[in-house]
Design a protein around this motif. Structure first.
Motif, PDB file in Angstrom:
ATOM      1  N   GLY A  70      39.235  44.546  33.021  1.00 37.66           N
ATOM      2  CA  GLY A  70      39.986  44.513  34.266  1.00 37.66           C
ATOM      3  C   GLY A  70      41.446  44.891  34.099  1.00 37.66           C
ATOM      4  O   GLY A  70      42.071  45.434  35.003  1.00 37.66           O
ATOM      5  N   GLY A  72      44.026  42.734  33.436  1.00 36.85           N
ATOM      6  CA  GLY A  72      44.980  41.744  33.926  1.00 36.85           C
ATOM      7  C   GLY A  72      45.855  41.219  32.801  1.00 36.85           C
ATOM      8  O   GLY A  72      45.356  40.784  31.763  1.00 36.85           O
ATOM      9  N   VAL A  93      50.664  41.686  41.031  1.00 38.67           N
ATOM     10  CA  VAL A  93      49.821  40.898  41.927  1.00 38.67           C
ATOM     11  C   VAL A  93      50.598  39.718  42.495  1.00 38.67           C
ATOM     12  O   VAL A  93      51.146  38.898  41.743  1.00 38.67           O
ATOM     13  CB  VAL A  93      48.564  40.402  41.188  1.00 38.67           C
ATOM     14  N   VAL A  96      45.874  36.644  46.018  1.00 37.30           N
ATOM     15  CA  VAL A  96      44.497  36.628  45.529  1.00 37.30           C
ATOM     16  C   VAL A  96      43.586  36.216  46.678  1.00 37.30           C
ATOM     17  O   VAL A  96      43.812  35.186  47.320  1.00 37.30           O
ATOM     18  CB  VAL A  96      44.307  35.649  44.359  1.00 37.30           C
ATOM     19  N   LEU A 117      48.864  44.302  36.299  1.00 36.64           N
ATOM     20  CA  LEU A 117      47.651  45.060  36.017  1.00 36.64           C
ATOM     21  C   LEU A 117      48.006  46.324  35.248  1.00 36.64           C
ATOM     22  O   LEU A 117      48.978  47.010  35.579  1.00 36.64           O
ATOM     23  CB  LEU A 117      46.933  45.429  37.317  1.00 36.64           C
ATOM     24  N   TRP A 214      44.993  47.350  49.437  1.00 28.33           N
ATOM     25  CA  TRP A 214      44.801  46.473  48.270  1.00 28.33           C
ATOM     26  C   TRP A 214      46.074  46.245  47.470  1.00 28.33           C
ATOM     27  O   TRP A 214      46.092  45.384  46.579  1.00 28.33           O
ATOM     28  CB  TRP A 214      43.740  47.077  47.355  1.00 28.33           C
ATOM     29  N   VAL A 218      44.492  41.066  44.609  1.00 28.62           N
ATOM     30  CA  VAL A 218      43.215  41.185  43.930  1.00 28.62           C
ATOM     31  C   VAL A 218      42.180  40.329  44.652  1.00 28.62           C
ATOM     32  O   VAL A 218      42.528  39.436  45.440  1.00 28.62           O
ATOM     33  CB  VAL A 218      43.300  40.760  42.448  1.00 28.62           C
ATOM     34  N   TRP A 231      35.301  41.091  40.602  1.00 25.67           N
ATOM     35  CA  TRP A 231      36.737  41.274  40.815  1.00 25.67           C
ATOM     36  C   TRP A 231      37.032  42.669  41.334  1.00 25.67           C
ATOM     37  O   TRP A 231      36.283  43.619  41.102  1.00 25.67           O
ATOM     38  CB  TRP A 231      37.510  41.043  39.516  1.00 25.67           C
ATOM     39  N   PHE A 233      40.573  44.926  41.142  1.00 27.84           N
ATOM     40  CA  PHE A 233      41.948  45.021  40.670  1.00 27.84           C
ATOM     41  C   PHE A 233      42.505  46.387  41.082  1.00 27.84           C
ATOM     42  O   PHE A 233      41.980  47.428  40.662  1.00 27.84           O
ATOM     43  CB  PHE A 233      42.020  44.883  39.151  1.00 27.84           C
ATOM     44  N   LYS A 235      44.932  49.573  41.072  1.00 24.87           N
ATOM     45  CA  LYS A 235      45.789  50.262  40.109  1.00 24.87           C
ATOM     46  C   LYS A 235      46.192  51.608  40.683  1.00 24.87           C
ATOM     47  O   LYS A 235      45.616  52.643  40.335  1.00 24.87           O
ATOM     48  CB  LYS A 235      45.076  50.416  38.771  1.00 24.87           C
ATOM     49  N   THR A 240      39.716  49.046  40.213  1.00 25.10           N
ATOM     50  CA  THR A 240      38.811  48.613  39.154  1.00 25.10           C
ATOM     51  C   THR A 240      37.930  47.511  39.734  1.00 25.10           C
ATOM     52  O   THR A 240      38.419  46.441  40.090  1.00 25.10           O
ATOM     53  CB  THR A 240      39.585  48.087  37.944  1.00 25.10           C
ATOM     54  N   THR A 391      48.253  31.703  35.464  1.00 27.65           N
ATOM     55  CA  THR A 391      48.397  33.157  35.417  1.00 27.65           C
ATOM     56  C   THR A 391      49.824  33.571  35.057  1.00 27.65           C
ATOM     57  O   THR A 391      50.023  34.579  34.374  1.00 27.65           O
ATOM     58  CB  THR A 391      48.002  33.804  36.755  1.00 27.65           C
TER      59      THR A 391
END
Length: 460
Positions: A70, A72, A93, A96, A117, A214, A218, A231, A233, A235, A240, A391
């Motif tokens: 991913g 992250g 990010v 969520v 990311l 987006w 995420v 998930w 993600f 980018k 992803t 995180t």
């Protein structure tokens, strides 16, 4: 270490002449040979090179290369990066969206960045560049056949022979294995696995309008299979999208990914890359060394069992492996080398091992009560704060539980209701004997096509 340039200069000065010649004055002997140039291997090579050792970094692929991940970068990963390292972030990010198998979506937001990311090819290549600047020498396109610590290829008891696929032998005072969970070095050390999961992932290019929806957010989807989740993600102009579940459920995991993509409304976009990968967690009693050989990262089965987050474990264990490999390289006999290897194992178990133990407990809860965890993180402010703190790197799962409070009491209560198994995750979860090729069809099962349904948003 005051700056990266100072580190690199000191390393270059110290490395000059650090590579010894063999006992007969012939083949040179490296201080440290690192096998595998992912985050764990690059971190190990950097740590050993900065200490002034002569380091050789071997990688079987050509760089940059794609890795199913991913991407992250949480707080512990940022903290473990070399000084002066600039993260090649594709997005930052701040929000969520959580949902339970496509239902009950809710978005939690934060004014401060939660995590970043990256695209792994760029991230990994930059880590390798830092190792090289510190003085490590890189060789790509080199496959390792085996490691020998005794026999005709080994000139003395202070030396390890790394035998390459083409028959060439490289000599070292210490070896760090960072060649993945199915690599040669883990097999040599005798790494034992207690949990194996299959991850499937698609890199999906999307139009700017979709990408903007987006940006900075995420999606985490608690999945339909025990212990599974998906998930999204973002980018830049690519999403992803992936899922992970226990090995042995390859067909069901593939269906989950297809359904997941369909719900997201991404079925009409052709993936640029579709891939699969097995993640493997070590058992509590799995060795971390053998003689003058250490393992770290995926090669040691080091990752968080619940989320299967592995980058921070790779960076942190790689740095420790590089530091202790230097000590092993300096050891004059087997007794001292063994002492240093045990110290490395203690450092791993005291830090990452504790985090893995808590992750194992969380996975046991999640497998049985995913709705409970979804409700907690989407409705209870302390649970959301705990997620955000983890995180960002201001705490860890282990820190939350050891610190007492609501997290400790909640986990203790759930532990009394759920019988957890020894090892990492449920005993034997997805495990087959090392070298079994049965997983290969699962790893090739990432054909990702689906349809649309953007997640709802509930800011908090």
């Amino acid at each position: 270490m005051s700056s990266e340039n100072a580190d690199a200069g000191a390393a270059a000065d110290g490395a000059a002449g650090a590579r010894e010649t063999g006992p007969d004055g012939g083949q040179p002997v490296w201080d440290v040979v690192v096998v595998g140039a992912g985050p764990a291997g690059a971190s190990a090579a950097y740590a050993a090179a900065v200490a002034g050792r002569k380091v050789l970094l071997l990688e079987k692929a050509e760089l940059p290369r794609y890795k199913t991940c991913g991407g992250g970068i949480i707080g512990p990963s940022r903290d473990a990066l070399p000084p002066g390292f600039e993260l090649p972030l594709s997005d930052r990010v701040h929000a969520v969206t959580f949902q339970l198998d496509g239902r009950f979506p809710r978005t939690r937001r934060s004014r401060r960045m939660l995590f970043g990311l990256v695209n792994r090819p760029e991230f990994d290549a930059r880590l390798v560049e830092h190792a090289q600047k510190a003085g490590a020498e890189l060789r790509t396109g080199v496959a390792v056949s085996r490691v020998e610590q005794h026999g005709p290829a080994v000139p003395d008891r202070r030396t390890v022979a790394v035998v390459l696929a083409d028959g060439e032998t490289v000599l070292a005072r210490a070896v760090v294995g960072a060649d993945g969970s199915a690599g040669r070095i883990g097999a040599h050390v005798g790494v034992k696995l207690g949990q194996v999961d299959l991850g499937l992932e698609a890199e999906i290019p999307v139009p700017r309008s979709v990408a903007e929806d987006w940006k900075g957010r995420v999606l985490i989807d608690w999945g339909p299979l025990p212990g599974s989740y998906g998930w999204v993600f973002p980018k830049g102009d690519t999403l992803t999208v992936g899922v992970i579940s226990a090995r042995g459920e390859g067909a069901a995991t593939k269906r989950y990914l297809e359904d997941f993509i369909a719900r997201l409304g991404l079925a009409g976009f052709e993936p640029a890359i579709s891939s699969g990968h097995l993640t493997r967690c070590r058992t509590d009693d799995s060795p971390l060394s053998r003689g003058r050989v250490l393992v770290c990262g995926d090669a040691a089965g080091l990752l968080e069992p619940w989320t299967r987050e592995g980058i921070s474990f790779a960076l942190r264990s790689g740095r420790l492996a590089g530091e202790w490999a230097v000590r092993i390289a300096e050891s004059g006999d087997a007794v001292d080398a063994r002492r240093q290897a045990l110290n490395y194992a203690f450092a791993i178990k005291a830090g990452l091992g504790v985090e893995m133990a808590v992750g194992r407990r969380m996975l046991s809860v999640f497998e049985r009560r995913p709705g409970l965890l979804h409700a907690a993180i989407t409705t209870l402010r302390p649970a959301w704060r705990a997620f955000a703190d983890i995180t960002r790197g201001t705490t860890t799962l282990a820190g939350l539980v050891r610190g007492g409070g609501i997290a400790h009491r909640a986990l203790e209560m759930l532990d009394r209701r759920i019988d957890t198994s020894a090892g990492v995750g449920p005993a034997g979860r997805g495990v087959t004997p090392r070298g079994d090729k049965a997983a290969e069809p699962e790893e090739r099962a990432a054909d990702t096509r689906g349809e649309d349904a953007a997640p709802a948003s509930d800011a908090s």
